[in-house]
Design a protein around this motif. Structure first.
Motif, PDB file in Angstrom:
ATOM      1  N   LEU A 142       0.836  -1.200   0.000  1.00  0.00           N
ATOM      2  CA  LEU A 142       0.000   0.000   0.000  1.00  0.00           C
ATOM      3  C   LEU A 142       0.872   1.252   0.000  1.00  0.00           C
ATOM      4  N   ARG A 143       1.920   1.250   0.829  1.00  0.00           N
ATOM      5  CA  ARG A 143       2.805   2.417   0.875  1.00  0.00           C
ATOM      6  C   ARG A 143       3.464   2.673  -0.475  1.00  0.00           C
ATOM      7  N   PHE A 144       3.887   1.595  -1.148  1.00  0.00           N
ATOM      8  CA  PHE A 144       4.535   1.779  -2.446  1.00  0.00           C
ATOM      9  C   PHE A 144       3.524   2.266  -3.481  1.00  0.00           C
ATOM     10  N   LEU A 424      13.799   9.290  -7.347  1.00  0.00           N
ATOM     11  CA  LEU A 424      13.000   9.038  -6.147  1.00  0.00           C
ATOM     12  C   LEU A 424      12.241   7.726  -6.261  1.00  0.00           C
ATOM     13  N   TYR A 425      11.692   7.471  -7.454  1.00  0.00           N
ATOM     14  CA  TYR A 425      10.900   6.254  -7.635  1.00  0.00           C
ATOM     15  C   TYR A 425      11.745   5.018  -7.363  1.00  0.00           C
ATOM     16  N   TYR A 426      12.928   4.931  -7.951  1.00  0.00           N
ATOM     17  CA  TYR A 426      13.746   3.726  -7.773  1.00  0.00           C
ATOM     18  C   TYR A 426      14.335   3.647  -6.366  1.00  0.00           C
ATOM     19  N   TYR A 427      14.514   4.791  -5.716  1.00  0.00           N
ATOM     20  CA  TYR A 427      14.954   4.755  -4.315  1.00  0.00           C
ATOM     21  C   TYR A 427      13.859   4.126  -3.446  1.00  0.00           C
ATOM     22  N   TYR A 428      12.625   4.593  -3.640  1.00  0.00           N
ATOM     23  CA  TYR A 428      11.522   4.025  -2.861  1.00  0.00           C
ATOM     24  C   TYR A 428      11.233   2.589  -3.284  1.00  0.00           C
ATOM     25  N   LYS A 429      11.513   2.249  -4.538  1.00  0.00           N
ATOM     26  CA  LYS A 429      11.382   0.863  -4.978  1.00  0.00           C
ATOM     27  C   LYS A 429      12.372  -0.017  -4.230  1.00  0.00           C
ATOM     28  N   LEU A 430      13.591   0.482  -4.038  1.00  0.00           N
ATOM     29  CA  LEU A 430      14.591  -0.266  -3.258  1.00  0.00           C
ATOM     30  C   LEU A 430      14.116  -0.421  -1.814  1.00  0.00           C
ATOM     31  N   LEU A 431      13.564   0.661  -1.237  1.00  0.00           N
ATOM     32  CA  LEU A 431      13.060   0.585   0.139  1.00  0.00           C
ATOM     33  C   LEU A 431      11.933  -0.439   0.221  1.00  0.00           C
ATOM     34  N   PHE A 432      11.039  -0.435  -0.770  1.00  0.00           N
ATOM     35  CA  PHE A 432       9.925  -1.383  -0.771  1.00  0.00           C
ATOM     36  C   PHE A 432      10.419  -2.820  -0.892  1.00  0.00           C
ATOM     37  N   GLY A 435      11.993  -4.092   2.219  1.00  0.00           N
ATOM     38  CA  GLY A 435      11.146  -4.099   3.417  1.00  0.00           C
ATOM     39  C   GLY A 435      11.380  -2.953   4.359  1.00  0.00           C
ATOM     40  N   LYS A 436      11.860  -1.810   3.835  1.00  0.00           N
ATOM     41  CA  LYS A 436      12.169  -0.672   4.708  1.00  0.00           C
ATOM     42  C   LYS A 436      11.336   0.566   4.371  1.00  0.00           C
ATOM     43  N   ILE A 437      10.338   0.418   3.489  1.00  0.00           N
ATOM     44  CA  ILE A 437       9.587   1.597   3.089  1.00  0.00           C
ATOM     45  C   ILE A 437       8.738   2.106   4.252  1.00  0.00           C
TER      46      ILE A 437
END
Length: 437
Positions: A142-144, A424-432, A435-437
């Protein structure tokens, strides 16, 4: 010209409607959206309910340790009996007291069940853990998803600014063309072609505004923000310093924090525990037993005794299901296969996670290179448009050259906006993924 006025009027009306709703605009950060979604999003409610259901299952399993108490009460009418010889001759009536009553209480307390009860409790606890990881996985998804809407709103907001600036510049060039046409130094065909450019830009602006409305509705509805909120992305998000840590760190973080991996590992533990419970069927069951009963009349005597007979007992009971020796083999074999499949699923999940992190990390670094390239492209496109405009003003360039330069400038500026958002998108993709998003 009539089409131009119509599109201009529609565009002005759209801007007016946006201004009328300005009271709903407010800057919202991603972390605020995450917090609101966790508290109010309908998307997470099923996962929360499943978690609570799994927690209640633990209490149900623990109740297996409590004693079983059975109580029975009966009141009956007993008819008269009769006696005969073995060949059914010599019939004689046997009066029996007609009122019958019975009451019994039996208590059994498990002492040893071969691990069945403790295994059931541990299995329920593992399922509760799995429900928590599943909820975390759904929350991360959901966050992603919300991050995607948020970054798209940011991107299209910037695109609207870019297209708006290009409309202003195009209208300025168009006004100069009309002045030159009045002086006899420009062709009507040049004006028409540039009016077409302006019309296309205005249509692009309408499309961007509609896309923003759709994205905002999706973001507000799914996150649970108040209805009517118009999300304005935090302008500082692009200025945040994003890390470029090595891929090894991301791989380690993913294996440690990924809800998908944790869920797969818990599935292995659940299968192992289920296998242990199946094996417990081959073990004896031992428990304390106690009981008390009172019945009347006493019918085992002839003639019957019209009195109550009461007795109690206490002791240890041992039971063993002999059929489990030949029936449980198939169940154990099936449980072993289930455990092996869970292990295989864990290996596949780990492999897929490693590949996903590798892919996202490469795209993340690539986004930085794309940004550098697009910044250079914008610089060159601006320079080309400026030179072409100057040459066109002194009749050293054709209108097609000016149109190509304007389109190239617009395309380069749009690609630059996309390049910034892609980081930003790929950074948040890495976080997602990790499991750190």
């Amino acid at each position: 010209m009539n089409n131009l006025r119509l599109l201009t009027g529609l565009f002005a009306a759209a801007l007016s409607s946006v201004g009328a709703c300005a009271q709903g605009h407010r800057v919202v950060t991603l972390s605020e959206i995450f917090n609101v979604a966790e508290a109010r999003s309908a998307q997470l409610r099923p996962a929360m309910t499943e978690q609570e259901e799994a927690r209640r299952e633990i209490s149900v399993a623990k109740a297996g340790r409590l004693p079983d108490i059975d109580a029975s009460l009966s009141v009956s009418y007993i008819g008269d009996g009769f006696t005969t010889k073995r060949n059914f001759s010599d019939y004689q009536k046997a009066p029996i007291p007609h009122f019958g009553n019975g009451f019994a209480v039996n208590i059994s307390q498990p002492l040893y069940t071969g691990g069945a009860i403790s295994g059931a409790i541990e299995l329920a606890e593992l399922k509760s853990t799995a429900a928590r990881y599943a909820a975390d996985f759904r929350r991360d998804n959901l966050r992603f998803q919300l991050t995607g809407y948020y970054l798209d709103i940011y991107k299209y907001t910037n695109l609207r600014r870019v297209v708006g600036a290009n409309i202003t510049a195009a209208n300025k060039v168009l006004a100069e063309m009309k002045a030159r046409f009045d002086q006899g130094t420009a062709l009507r065909n040049d004006i028409t072609r540039y009016e077409l450019l302006v019309s296309n830009l205005e249509l692009r602006m309408v499309q961007i505004s509609n896309t923003l409305e759709i994205l905002n509705t999706n973001l507000v509805t799914i996150s649970g923000l108040p209805e009517g909120t118009v999300v304005v992305p935090d302008s500082t998000i692009l200025s945040d310093a994003l890390p470029k840590d090595g891929i090894e760190r991301w791989q380690a973080e993913a294996l440690r924090n990924s809800p998908g991996i944790s869920l797969a590992q818990t599935s292995v533990n659940i299968c192992r525990k289920a296998e242990k419970i199946v094996r417990s069927e081959r073990l004896p069951k031992i428990g304390l037993q106690a009981g008390w009963s009172i019945d009347g009349p006493i019918l085992v005597e002839v003639p019957p005794i019209n009195r109550n007979l009461s007795y109690w007992f206490a002791g240890i009971g041992v039971s063993y299901n002999l059929s489990s020796l030949y029936k449980s083999n198939k169940s154990i074999a099936k449980s072993r296969l289930a455990t092996q499949k869970a292990k295989d699923d864990l290996d596949v999940a780990t492999e897929n996670l490693t590949l996903a992190i590798n892919n996202d990390y490469i795209r993340y670094l690539e986004a930085y290179e794309e940004l550098k390239t697009q910044q250079k492209s914008v610089e060159l496109a601006d320079r080309n448009y400026s030179n072409t405009s100057t040459r066109y003003a002194v009749d050293m360039a054709l209108i097609t050259d000016l149109l190509d330069a304007a389109n190239s400038k617009l395309d380069a500026e749009q690609q630059l906006v996309n390049a910034r958002i892609n980081i930003l998108y790929y950074y948040y993709k890495l976080l997602f993924t990790s499991g750190k998003i």
